[in-house]
Write a protein that holds these residues in place. Structure first.
Motif, PDB file in Angstrom:
ATOM      1  N   ASP A 134       0.810  -1.223   0.000  1.00 21.74           N
ATOM      2  CA  ASP A 134       0.000   0.000   0.000  1.00 21.74           C
ATOM      3  C   ASP A 134       0.841   1.270   0.000  1.00 21.74           C
ATOM      4  O   ASP A 134       0.307   2.362  -0.248  1.00 21.74           O
ATOM      5  N   GLY A 135       2.134   1.153   0.293  1.00 15.89           N
ATOM      6  CA  GLY A 135       2.969   2.341   0.384  1.00 15.89           C
ATOM      7  C   GLY A 135       2.937   3.217  -0.866  1.00 15.89           C
ATOM      8  O   GLY A 135       2.711   4.438  -0.770  1.00 15.89           O
ATOM      9  N   PRO A 136       3.137   2.655  -2.065  1.00 14.41           N
ATOM     10  CA  PRO A 136       3.104   3.492  -3.268  1.00 14.41           C
ATOM     11  C   PRO A 136       1.771   4.192  -3.483  1.00 14.41           C
ATOM     12  O   PRO A 136       1.732   5.349  -3.920  1.00 14.41           O
ATOM     13  N   ALA A 137       0.670   3.522  -3.177  1.00 17.37           N
ATOM     14  CA  ALA A 137      -0.651   4.142  -3.370  1.00 17.37           C
ATOM     15  C   ALA A 137      -0.855   5.311  -2.430  1.00 17.37           C
ATOM     16  O   ALA A 137      -1.425   6.343  -2.810  1.00 17.37           O
ATOM     17  N   VAL A 138      -0.398   5.177  -1.191  1.00 21.57           N
ATOM     18  CA  VAL A 138      -0.518   6.277  -0.231  1.00 21.57           C
ATOM     19  C   VAL A 138       0.281   7.480  -0.708  1.00 21.57           C
ATOM     20  O   VAL A 138      -0.210   8.623  -0.718  1.00 21.57           O
ATOM     21  N   ALA A 139       1.530   7.245  -1.114  1.00 19.30           N
ATOM     22  CA  ALA A 139       2.360   8.346  -1.593  1.00 19.30           C
ATOM     23  C   ALA A 139       1.746   8.997  -2.830  1.00 19.30           C
ATOM     24  O   ALA A 139       1.722  10.231  -2.956  1.00 19.30           O
ATOM     25  N   ALA A 140       1.234   8.182  -3.759  1.00 17.90           N
ATOM     26  CA  ALA A 140       0.650   8.726  -4.987  1.00 17.90           C
ATOM     27  C   ALA A 140      -0.586   9.568  -4.689  1.00 17.90           C
ATOM     28  O   ALA A 140      -0.811  10.624  -5.311  1.00 17.90           O
ATOM     29  N   ALA A 141      -1.393   9.133  -3.733  1.00 16.23           N
ATOM     30  CA  ALA A 141      -2.609   9.880  -3.393  1.00 16.23           C
ATOM     31  C   ALA A 141      -2.270  11.254  -2.819  1.00 16.23           C
ATOM     32  O   ALA A 141      -2.938  12.250  -3.135  1.00 16.23           O
ATOM     33  N   VAL A 142      -1.244  11.315  -1.999  1.00 15.59           N
ATOM     34  CA  VAL A 142      -0.856  12.611  -1.440  1.00 15.59           C
ATOM     35  C   VAL A 142      -0.194  13.478  -2.505  1.00 15.59           C
ATOM     36  O   VAL A 142      -0.447  14.691  -2.595  1.00 15.59           O
ATOM     37  N   LYS A 143       0.647  12.873  -3.336  1.00 15.97           N
ATOM     38  CA  LYS A 143       1.318  13.643  -4.386  1.00 15.97           C
ATOM     39  C   LYS A 143       0.312  14.250  -5.364  1.00 15.97           C
ATOM     40  O   LYS A 143       0.564  15.316  -5.942  1.00 15.97           O
ATOM     41  N   ALA A 144      -0.831  13.604  -5.562  1.00 13.42           N
ATOM     42  CA  ALA A 144      -1.847  14.146  -6.457  1.00 13.42           C
ATOM     43  C   ALA A 144      -2.366  15.482  -5.947  1.00 13.42           C
ATOM     44  O   ALA A 144      -2.797  16.340  -6.726  1.00 13.42           O
ATOM     45  N   GLN A 145      -2.325  15.669  -4.624  1.00 13.40           N
ATOM     46  CA  GLN A 145      -2.775  16.925  -4.027  1.00 13.40           C
ATOM     47  C   GLN A 145      -1.619  17.860  -3.682  1.00 13.40           C
ATOM     48  O   GLN A 145      -1.846  19.043  -3.399  1.00 13.40           O
ATOM     49  N   ALA A 146      -0.409  17.313  -3.704  1.00 14.99           N
ATOM     50  CA  ALA A 146       0.766  18.112  -3.346  1.00 14.99           C
ATOM     51  C   ALA A 146       1.893  17.819  -4.331  1.00 14.99           C
ATOM     52  O   ALA A 146       2.849  17.113  -3.998  1.00 14.99           O
ATOM     53  N   PRO A 147       1.786  18.332  -5.569  1.00 11.25           N
ATOM     54  CA  PRO A 147       2.866  18.123  -6.533  1.00 11.25           C
ATOM     55  C   PRO A 147       4.201  18.614  -5.958  1.00 11.25           C
ATOM     56  O   PRO A 147       4.273  19.668  -5.335  1.00 11.25           O
ATOM     57  N   GLY A 148       5.217  17.834  -6.144  1.00  9.29           N
ATOM     58  CA  GLY A 148       6.512  18.178  -5.570  1.00  9.29           C
ATOM     59  C   GLY A 148       6.831  17.426  -4.304  1.00  9.29           C
ATOM     60  O   GLY A 148       7.948  17.503  -3.797  1.00  9.29           O
ATOM     61  N   ALA A 149       5.860  16.690  -3.761  1.00  6.83           N
ATOM     62  CA  ALA A 149       6.135  15.843  -2.601  1.00  6.83           C
ATOM     63  C   ALA A 149       7.115  14.745  -2.993  1.00  6.83           C
ATOM     64  O   ALA A 149       7.121  14.270  -4.132  1.00  6.83           O
ATOM     65  N   LYS A 150       7.951  14.341  -2.061  1.00  8.00           N
ATOM     66  CA  LYS A 150       8.962  13.319  -2.323  1.00  8.00           C
ATOM     67  C   LYS A 150       8.836  12.191  -1.286  1.00  8.00           C
ATOM     68  O   LYS A 150       8.499  12.446  -0.132  1.00  8.00           O
ATOM     69  N   ALA A 151       9.136  10.963  -1.729  1.00  8.59           N
ATOM     70  CA  ALA A 151       8.961   9.804  -0.848  1.00  8.59           C
ATOM     71  C   ALA A 151      10.169   8.886  -0.908  1.00  8.59           C
ATOM     72  O   ALA A 151      10.864   8.794  -1.927  1.00  8.59           O
ATOM     73  N   ILE A 152      10.412   8.210   0.212  1.00  9.55           N
ATOM     74  CA  ILE A 152      11.361   7.091   0.307  1.00  9.55           C
ATOM     75  C   ILE A 152      10.562   5.914   0.841  1.00  9.55           C
ATOM     76  O   ILE A 152       9.812   6.054   1.815  1.00  9.55           O
ATOM     77  N   PHE A 153      10.727   4.753   0.225  1.00  4.94           N
ATOM     78  CA  PHE A 153       9.968   3.566   0.624  1.00  4.94           C
ATOM     79  C   PHE A 153      10.922   2.548   1.256  1.00  4.94           C
ATOM     80  O   PHE A 153      11.727   1.926   0.567  1.00  4.94           O
ATOM     81  N   ASP A 154      10.836   2.376   2.567  1.00  3.47           N
ATOM     82  CA  ASP A 154      11.647   1.392   3.284  1.00  3.47           C
ATOM     83  C   ASP A 154      10.733   0.230   3.697  1.00  3.47           C
ATOM     84  O   ASP A 154       9.538   0.227   3.390  1.00  3.47           O
ATOM     85  N   TRP A 155      11.282  -0.747   4.398  1.00  2.77           N
ATOM     86  CA  TRP A 155      10.526  -1.903   4.885  1.00  2.77           C
ATOM     87  C   TRP A 155       9.708  -2.546   3.754  1.00  2.77           C
ATOM     88  O   TRP A 155       8.538  -2.872   3.911  1.00  2.77           O
ATOM     89  N   ALA A 156      10.348  -2.709   2.603  1.00  2.00           N
ATOM     90  CA  ALA A 156       9.699  -3.320   1.428  1.00  2.00           C
ATOM     91  C   ALA A 156       8.470  -2.540   0.970  1.00  2.00           C
ATOM     92  O   ALA A 156       7.576  -3.089   0.327  1.00  2.00           O
ATOM     93  N   GLY A 157       8.420  -1.266   1.302  1.00  2.00           N
ATOM     94  CA  GLY A 157       7.297  -0.412   0.935  1.00  2.00           C
ATOM     95  C   GLY A 157       6.367  -0.093   2.092  1.00  2.00           C
ATOM     96  O   GLY A 157       5.487   0.758   1.967  1.00  2.00           O
ATOM     97  N   GLY A 158       6.572  -0.739   3.229  1.00  2.00           N
ATOM     98  CA  GLY A 158       5.680  -0.554   4.365  1.00  2.00           C
ATOM     99  C   GLY A 158       5.970   0.664   5.214  1.00  2.00           C
ATOM    100  O   GLY A 158       5.139   1.075   6.024  1.00  2.00           O
TER     101      GLY A 158
END
Length: 403
Positions: A304-328
């Motif tokens: 679910d990690g990528p979907a959470v990041a994508a949902a926030v980025k859709a409202q906040a262009p320019g947001a950046k993410a790092i996915f650790d714990w296999a995405g968790g």
């Protein structure tokens, strides 16, 4: 200006809490102070600097057990363990630079109180899983201890695990005992370039489900990959770590490369580069470059990690993410000064639930919004009952966790 007390031993702490209890005077607690700005700002007249409660009381490398005073710097502990080829298996992370603090200020109490483990958590477990025993002073002004020097402690409640992650709201820690483990003989990291976060999550799930015994799995998107101190990651990298004896690591690396073949050709990093990379991943190093930007630490199901990041980025262009714990574990840094609490918590809820902690924001924001994930009613009720038992007058770090 908050007046400061600086106790020098456990008896001083007991006397200080007794005084605060009698005067109905709340206390803010800290040891190294590296994570002091996480949570709601303190509303206290008095602060308690516990940094004098420092020093290693006992260390038996043969028994894999270490006991130290609460404010002992992690840097001191890790140096001693390194000399004996041992480690704290959950991979402590130095989050001070993320909060504008200098590196190396973290302490054993801060590690235990936050329960923040690094990248090896998905294999080794959380901080609380390696804590064997504690000594502390409750908000009632009573010295108590829990656990000991072995893992099996079954008398009554397991307070050693239960108080980890309570952020100093239930008791003042004075001493902790931890299990240590031998360091791996060697390590390597397999790198697959150019995957999207969604595809990376599938690749990491395949790796974790294999027999390769992966001890770290992370996805580093292209917009942050250059900030980890390792060359060649700029196009984005999905990285998986293997540790252990040399021949075993070699054999497992071959097996893992085959598992990853559908996702691309896996390159390998040597042991020193692997150490550099995973220290930076555990500390979310790229996000320490600008400490004025809001930063979230989000824990969800790995897929679910990528979907959470994508949902926030859709409202906040320019947001950046790092996915650790296999995405968790998603470190999510937002542009501007708005932490977008509703967007982040809404994305977590939409993904099926999890925990989102606002790690970095200005004091005014932290005073106005729930920094920690709001608890379901049953858990919130249990938390209140624990607070009533350990700190009925509410004098220890009041309000820091919203209660």
């Amino acid at each position: 200006m908050t007046d400061r007390f600086k106790p020098t031993d456990e008896k001083d702490v007991e006397a200080l809490v007794a005084y605060a209890l009698a005067e109905k005077t709340p206390l803010e607690l800290w040891s190294g102070g590296s994570k002091r700005s996480i949570g709601r700002p303190p509303q206290t007249e008095y602060g308690v600097d516990l940094s004098a409660l420092s020093g290693i009381n006992d260390y038996d490398p043969a028994e894999l057990v270490l006991t130290a005073k609460a404010a002992t710097p992690l840097a001191e502990i890790e140096t001693l363990l390194e000399e004996n080829n041992q480690m704290l298996a959950f991979e402590p992370a130095d989050l001070g630079p993320l909060l504008g603090e200098e590196a190396g200020k973290g302490t054993l109490a801060g590690l235990y109180g936050t329960n923040f483990a690094g990248s090896r958590r998905l294999q080794a477990g959380a901080v609380r899983d390696h804590a064997l025993g504690i000594r502390a002073v409750s908000g009632r002004g009573e010295i108590f201890k829990s656990g000991g020097r072995v893992m099996k402690n079954v008398t009554g409640y397991d307070l050693t695990k239960g108080l980890s992650g309570s952020w100093g709201t239930l008791a003042v820690l004075t001493e902790l005992t931890f299990k240590t483990l031998p360091k791996p003989e060697t390590a390597t990291t397999l790198v697959v370039h150019g995957l999207t976060p969604e595809t990376a999550a599938i690749a990491m799930a395949a790796a974790m489900g294999s027999s390769s015994e992966v001890s770290g799995a992370a996805h580093l998107p292209a917009d942050v990959a250059g900030g980890f101190g390792v060359d060649g990651l700029g196009a984005g990298a999905t990285v998986m770590r293997l540790e252990g004896f040399g021949p075993s690591v070699e054999a497992r690396a071959g097996m893992l490369a085959e598992v990853l073949r559908p996702f691309g050709l896996a390159e390998r990093l040597d042991a020193p580069t692997t150490a550099t990379l995973w220290r930076a991943i555990s500390c979310a190093r790229p996000f320490a470059a600008d400490t004025s930007l809001p930063l979230w630490r989000i824990s969800v199901a790995p897929t679910d990690g990528p979907a959470v990041a994508a949902a926030v980025k859709a409202q906040a262009p320019g947001a950046k993410a790092i996915f650790d714990w296999a995405g968790g574990l998603v470190w999510l840094m937002l542009p501007g000064g708005d932490p977008m609490v509703e967007a982040v918590r809404g994305a977590v809820a939409e993904a099926g639930g999890g925990h989102a902690t606002l790690i970095r924001a200005d004091a005014g924001t932290r005073a106005a919004v729930p920094v920690f994930q709001p608890q379901p009613a049953a858990l919130a009720n249990l938390a209140r009952r624990l607070k009533d038992q350990f700190d009925p007058a509410g004098i220890l770090n009041p309000g820091r966790m919203g209660r």
